[in-house]
Design a protein around this motif. Structure first.
Motif, PDB file in Angstrom:
ATOM      1  N   ARG A 266     155.466 -54.404  50.277  1.00 58.49           N
ATOM      2  CA  ARG A 266     156.188 -55.543  50.826  1.00 58.49           C
ATOM      3  C   ARG A 266     156.364 -56.646  49.780  1.00 58.49           C
ATOM      4  NH1 ARG A 266     157.120 -56.407  55.974  1.00 58.49           N
ATOM      5  NH2 ARG A 266     156.394 -58.573  56.003  1.00 58.49           N
TER       6      ARG A 266
ATOM      7  N   SER B 280     162.964 -56.289  59.615  1.00 58.73           N
ATOM      8  CA  SER B 280     163.209 -56.272  58.176  1.00 58.73           C
ATOM      9  C   SER B 280     164.698 -56.424  57.874  1.00 58.73           C
ATOM     10  CB  SER B 280     162.697 -54.957  57.581  1.00 58.73           C
ATOM     11  OG  SER B 280     163.229 -54.738  56.292  1.00 58.73           O
TER      12      SER B 280
ATOM     13  N   CYS C 159     160.851 -46.989  50.837  1.00 57.38           N
ATOM     14  CA  CYS C 159     160.988 -48.448  50.787  1.00 57.38           C
ATOM     15  C   CYS C 159     162.261 -48.748  50.007  1.00 57.38           C
ATOM     16  CB  CYS C 159     159.797 -49.117  50.123  1.00 57.38           C
ATOM     17  SG  CYS C 159     160.017 -50.936  50.057  1.00 57.38           S
TER      18      CYS C 159
ATOM     19  N   HIS D 249     151.122 -54.764  53.098  1.00 54.70           N
ATOM     20  CA  HIS D 249     151.644 -53.635  53.874  1.00 54.70           C
ATOM     21  C   HIS D 249     151.649 -54.020  55.347  1.00 54.70           C
ATOM     22  CE1 HIS D 249     147.676 -52.634  55.519  1.00 54.70           C
ATOM     23  NE2 HIS D 249     147.187 -52.819  54.295  1.00 54.70           N
ATOM     24  N   LYS D 250     152.157 -53.133  56.171  1.00 55.70           N
ATOM     25  CA  LYS D 250     152.170 -53.327  57.624  1.00 55.70           C
ATOM     26  C   LYS D 250     151.711 -52.026  58.281  1.00 55.70           C
ATOM     27  CE  LYS D 250     153.791 -57.484  58.713  1.00 55.70           C
ATOM     28  NZ  LYS D 250     153.183 -58.390  59.719  1.00 55.70           N
ATOM     29  N   GLU D 251     150.559 -51.531  57.855  1.00 54.67           N
ATOM     30  CA  GLU D 251     150.119 -50.222  58.325  1.00 54.67           C
ATOM     31  C   GLU D 251     150.099 -50.145  59.852  1.00 54.67           C
ATOM     32  OE1 GLU D 251     146.451 -46.988  57.971  1.00 54.67           O
ATOM     33  OE2 GLU D 251     146.225 -48.990  57.103  1.00 54.67           O
TER      34      GLU D 251
ATOM     35  N   SER E 267     159.370 -46.067  57.142  1.00 53.88           N
ATOM     36  CA  SER E 267     159.225 -47.187  56.205  1.00 53.88           C
ATOM     37  C   SER E 267     157.842 -47.114  55.564  1.00 53.88           C
ATOM     38  CB  SER E 267     159.406 -48.519  56.935  1.00 53.88           C
ATOM     39  OG  SER E 267     160.742 -48.650  57.414  1.00 53.88           O
TER      40      SER E 267
ATOM     41  N   GLN F  64     151.292 -48.409  52.517  1.00 54.66           N
ATOM     42  CA  GLN F  64     151.649 -48.596  51.114  1.00 54.66           C
ATOM     43  C   GLN F  64     151.972 -50.070  50.860  1.00 54.66           C
ATOM     44  OE1 GLN F  64     154.550 -45.814  49.601  1.00 54.66           O
ATOM     45  NE2 GLN F  64     153.722 -44.100  50.777  1.00 54.66           N
ATOM     46  N   GLU F  65     151.434 -50.616  49.790  1.00 54.47           N
ATOM     47  CA  GLU F  65     151.575 -52.047  49.499  1.00 54.47           C
ATOM     48  C   GLU F  65     152.881 -52.297  48.758  1.00 54.47           C
ATOM     49  OE1 GLU F  65     147.871 -52.669  47.458  1.00 54.47           O
ATOM     50  OE2 GLU F  65     146.796 -53.054  49.336  1.00 54.47           O
TER      51      GLU F  65
ATOM     52  N   CYS G 204     155.810 -49.137  54.162  1.00 56.28           N
ATOM     53  CA  CYS G 204     154.788 -50.132  54.489  1.00 56.28           C
ATOM     54  C   CYS G 204     154.017 -49.768  55.748  1.00 56.28           C
ATOM     55  CB  CYS G 204     155.415 -51.511  54.625  1.00 56.28           C
ATOM     56  SG  CYS G 204     156.704 -51.623  55.889  1.00 56.28           S
TER      57      CYS G 204
END
Length: 322
Positions: A25, A112, A50, A30-32, A16, A22-23, A18
């Motif tokens: 969402r 998600s 994504c 993001h959810k690095e 995924s 990577q921004e 995020c």
């Protein structure tokens, strides 16, 4: 003693987007995952995906959620429920399942509505989350096309045992793909199973015996026919996490190949470390390190081929924490 599993080219993993920072969402965030972006990134070629952006949802965008039956939910807008992206997400999952035929695993974003693998909130008609969660629409469509592919949610990879288990399966999947590329034969299939003997014994002893019996009864059957069913059962068996007890049992089995070579003192020390591991005093790497050292001094060709001794790159240090 050489590594039992030659690991050269980086396996390819889908992930995924995020999780790589990577921004993408809904809130343009993001959810690095540092585990993925800084540690695993050194060992794998990542393919960032994504699905929500891919089907045309903007950044930022209205969040979506799952509604309806937990087994067959729909993905709709949280503000405008007439926004229904169930079909596009499912279609994109099927599309990517066809395009990503060379990956050896997939790391999904948990919770998600598009990518979650399990326990994703599914809301009923009254707006209350149902007791049983569901699976993200994209993830469901993708995984249906690749039932043997190792998949995991990033959050679960924080658990050392689950992380090691997932990566054992990833490298086994890559190993099988190499075998298929070289051409599957009865001999290569039998040798593959022999190399995975102790890894299977650690994960699922009963399935090791069942799979061995199946190959033993192969008779005149073509390996190309037996192979796919064998591999599906292998991957299912490896999905079961090994325990301290099964690991200790395997260590004792392998140490038996040294009984005619090492001294009484070495035997005593090895047994002591295996016992300490079984009791949770030391991690798996401790008895394994001594075992590998002894096999470098007293090589055994059968043990040298065993995947169990090095199922993933040593510098991943996965067995330091289990």
């Amino acid at each position: 003693m050489p590594d039992s599993t030659p690991i050269s080219a980086k396996p390819k993993l889908a992930i995924s987007a995020c999780l790589l920072g990577q921004e993408v969402r809904f809130n343009a965030g993001h959810k690095e995952s540092r585990l993925c972006s800084r540690q695993l990134n050194e060992h794998f070629d990542f393919v960032a995906v994504c699905p929500e952006v891919a089907i045309g949802l903007g950044i930022p965008r209205e969040p979506i959620r799952l509604v309806g039956e937990s087994q067959r939910p729909e993905a709709v807008g949280t503000v405008h429920p007439e926004l229904n992206v169930t079909a596009p997400l499912a279609a994109y999952g099927e599309k990517m399942a066809g395009e990503l035929g060379d990956i050896c695993g997939y790391i999904f974003m948990q919770k998600s509505p598009s990518c979650g693998l399990e326990r994703v909130k599914v809301y009923g008609a009254n707006g209350v989350p149902q007791r049983d969660g569901g699976r993200g629409i994209y993830a469901q469509a993708f995984c249906e096309r690749h039932p043997d592919l190792p998949v995991e949610e990033e959050g679960r990879l924080c658990d050392a045992v689950l992380r090691e288990n997932f990566l054992v399966r990833v490298y086994a999947y890559a190993d099988w793909q190499r075998l298929l590329a070289e051409g599957l034969t009865r001999r290569s299939l039998t040798e593959f199973h022999a190399r995975y003997k102790y890894q299977l014994m650690a994960n699922n002893p009963l399935q090791y015996k069942a799979l061995g019996k199946r190959l033993g009864n192969m008779g005149s059957e073509d390996a190309a026919r037996v192979g796919p069913a064998y591999f599906s059962k292998l991957m299912a068996a490896l999905k079961r996490c090994a325990t301290r007890g099964t690991h200790a049992n395997v260590l004792l089995h392998i140490s038996g190949y040294l009984k005619q070579s090492i001294s009484t003192e070495d035997k005593r020390e090895l047994l002591h470390l295996i016992t300490q591991y079984r009791e949770g005093i030391v991690p798996l790497v401790v008895p394994l390190t001594l075992l590998k050292h002894l096999f470098r001094l007293y090589p055994d060709p059968y043990i040298a081929r065993q995947v169990y001794l090095q199922p993933h790159p040593e510098n991943l240090s996965l067995r330091n924490a289990i």
